[in-house]
Scaffold this motif. Structure first.
Motif, PDB file in Angstrom:
ATOM      1  N   TRP A  56      12.359  -0.113 -13.087  1.00 37.41           N
ATOM      2  CA  TRP A  56      11.059  -0.960 -13.204  1.00 37.41           C
ATOM      3  C   TRP A  56      10.811  -1.318 -14.315  1.00 37.41           C
ATOM      4  O   TRP A  56      10.996  -0.171 -15.284  1.00 37.41           O
ATOM      5  CB  TRP A  56       9.726  -0.038 -12.449  1.00 37.41           C
ATOM      6  N   GLU A  88       0.853  -0.985  -0.116  1.00 42.39           N
ATOM      7  CA  GLU A  88       0.195  -0.465  -0.267  1.00 42.39           C
ATOM      8  C   GLU A  88       0.712   0.933  -0.591  1.00 42.39           C
ATOM      9  O   GLU A  88       2.358   1.229   0.340  1.00 42.39           O
ATOM     10  CB  GLU A  88      -0.582   0.390   1.491  1.00 42.39           C
ATOM     11  N   LEU A  89       0.200   2.269  -0.238  1.00 44.69           N
ATOM     12  CA  LEU A  89       0.937   3.981  -0.640  1.00 44.69           C
ATOM     13  C   LEU A  89       0.258   4.366   0.640  1.00 44.69           C
ATOM     14  O   LEU A  89      -0.633   4.270   0.708  1.00 44.69           O
ATOM     15  CB  LEU A  89       1.315   4.215  -1.969  1.00 44.69           C
ATOM     16  N   LEU A 103       0.825   3.779  -7.874  1.00 44.16           N
ATOM     17  CA  LEU A 103       2.413   3.029  -7.816  1.00 44.16           C
ATOM     18  C   LEU A 103       3.261   3.650  -9.243  1.00 44.16           C
ATOM     19  O   LEU A 103       3.831   4.389  -8.939  1.00 44.16           O
ATOM     20  CB  LEU A 103       2.514   2.107  -7.644  1.00 44.16           C
ATOM     21  N   ARG A 104       2.609   4.015 -10.565  1.00 47.44           N
ATOM     22  CA  ARG A 104       2.772   4.574 -12.089  1.00 47.44           C
ATOM     23  C   ARG A 104       3.829   5.516 -11.643  1.00 47.44           C
ATOM     24  O   ARG A 104       4.546   5.585 -12.091  1.00 47.44           O
ATOM     25  CB  ARG A 104       2.442   3.456 -13.134  1.00 47.44           C
ATOM     26  N   TRP A 146      12.174   4.889  -1.483  1.00 52.75           N
ATOM     27  CA  TRP A 146      11.695   4.518  -3.459  1.00 52.75           C
ATOM     28  C   TRP A 146      13.654   4.781  -4.420  1.00 52.75           C
ATOM     29  O   TRP A 146      13.637   4.079  -5.216  1.00 52.75           O
ATOM     30  CB  TRP A 146      11.806   6.499  -3.966  1.00 52.75           C
ATOM     31  N   GLN A 157       3.994   7.077  -8.928  1.00 52.48           N
ATOM     32  CA  GLN A 157       5.013   7.322  -8.271  1.00 52.48           C
ATOM     33  C   GLN A 157       6.683   7.564  -8.600  1.00 52.48           C
ATOM     34  O   GLN A 157       7.557   7.792  -8.289  1.00 52.48           O
ATOM     35  CB  GLN A 157       4.702   6.555  -6.359  1.00 52.48           C
ATOM     36  N   LEU A 171       5.761   3.476   0.540  1.00 51.22           N
ATOM     37  CA  LEU A 171       5.548   2.169   0.043  1.00 51.22           C
ATOM     38  C   LEU A 171       6.257   1.612   1.058  1.00 51.22           C
ATOM     39  O   LEU A 171       6.586   0.931   1.564  1.00 51.22           O
ATOM     40  CB  LEU A 171       6.408   2.024  -1.440  1.00 51.22           C
TER      41      LEU A 171
END
Length: 169
Positions: free
Chosen positions: A123, A98-99, A156-157, A117, A159, A104
């Motif tokens: 990624w 979860e964010l 998420l993408r 991060w 971030q 993360l």
């Protein structure tokens, strides 16, 4: 996002990982192709058929890394992936990501923690999964099926784009 990794998702993730070639490897493949063509031409011109055969092998080697051959190679590696998956109990644990406040959080049955991060070096993603690389060959597998409404993966993408950069191609 909560998920338990399946064997099919594990295999899909490794297929994505193997699809990437570093720049130096791409240059090596082009060099082998050109060297093979030179050896093939030289062998045929001078009637040295052993040299021509060696050149032909050099020319054919880079073909192993084209898309149809990659699919074939992945099929050959499937038994290895199956054995690795069965022998690794950590892969079959339920994981939760979860964010919170732009950080993360990762949690499994045996532990939890924050993933800064700067620990994610790159990624990648395809239609089946997203990979978060912690080292060049160590990555977290996030199956896209685990996020029925792609809201978590979209956040998420965003971030990842902000903190890590564009995905690996």
């Amino acid at each position: 996002m909560t998920y338990t990794l399946t064997l099919a998702q594990f295999i899909d993730a490794h297929a994505l990982h193997l699809s990437f070639k570093p720049r130096w490897f791409q240059f090596l493949l082009v060099f082998l192709l050109l060297a093979g063509l030179v050896l093939l031409g030289t062998g045929l011109f001078h009637h040295k058929y052993g040299l021509a055969l060696g050149g032909l092998v050099y020319c054919l080697f880079p073909l192993l890394f084209f898309k149809p051959m990659v699919a074939w190679r992945n099929k050959l590696l499937t038994p290895l992936y199956r054995r690795t998956f069965q022998r690794s109990p950590s892969l079959t644990q339920t994981s939760h990501l979860e964010l919170q406040d732009g950080v993360l959080h990762v949690q499994s049955d045996t532990g939890a923690g924050k993933l800064p991060w700067n620990f994610i070096i790159r990624w990648a993603e395809d239609e089946n999964c997203m990979l978060l690389y912690l080292q060049p060959r160590l990555f977290l597998i996030l199956p896209k099926q685990a996020d029925p409404q792609p809201s978590f993966l979209a956040l998420l993408r965003e971030q990842l784009l902000e903190h890590v950069g564009p995905p690996r191609r």
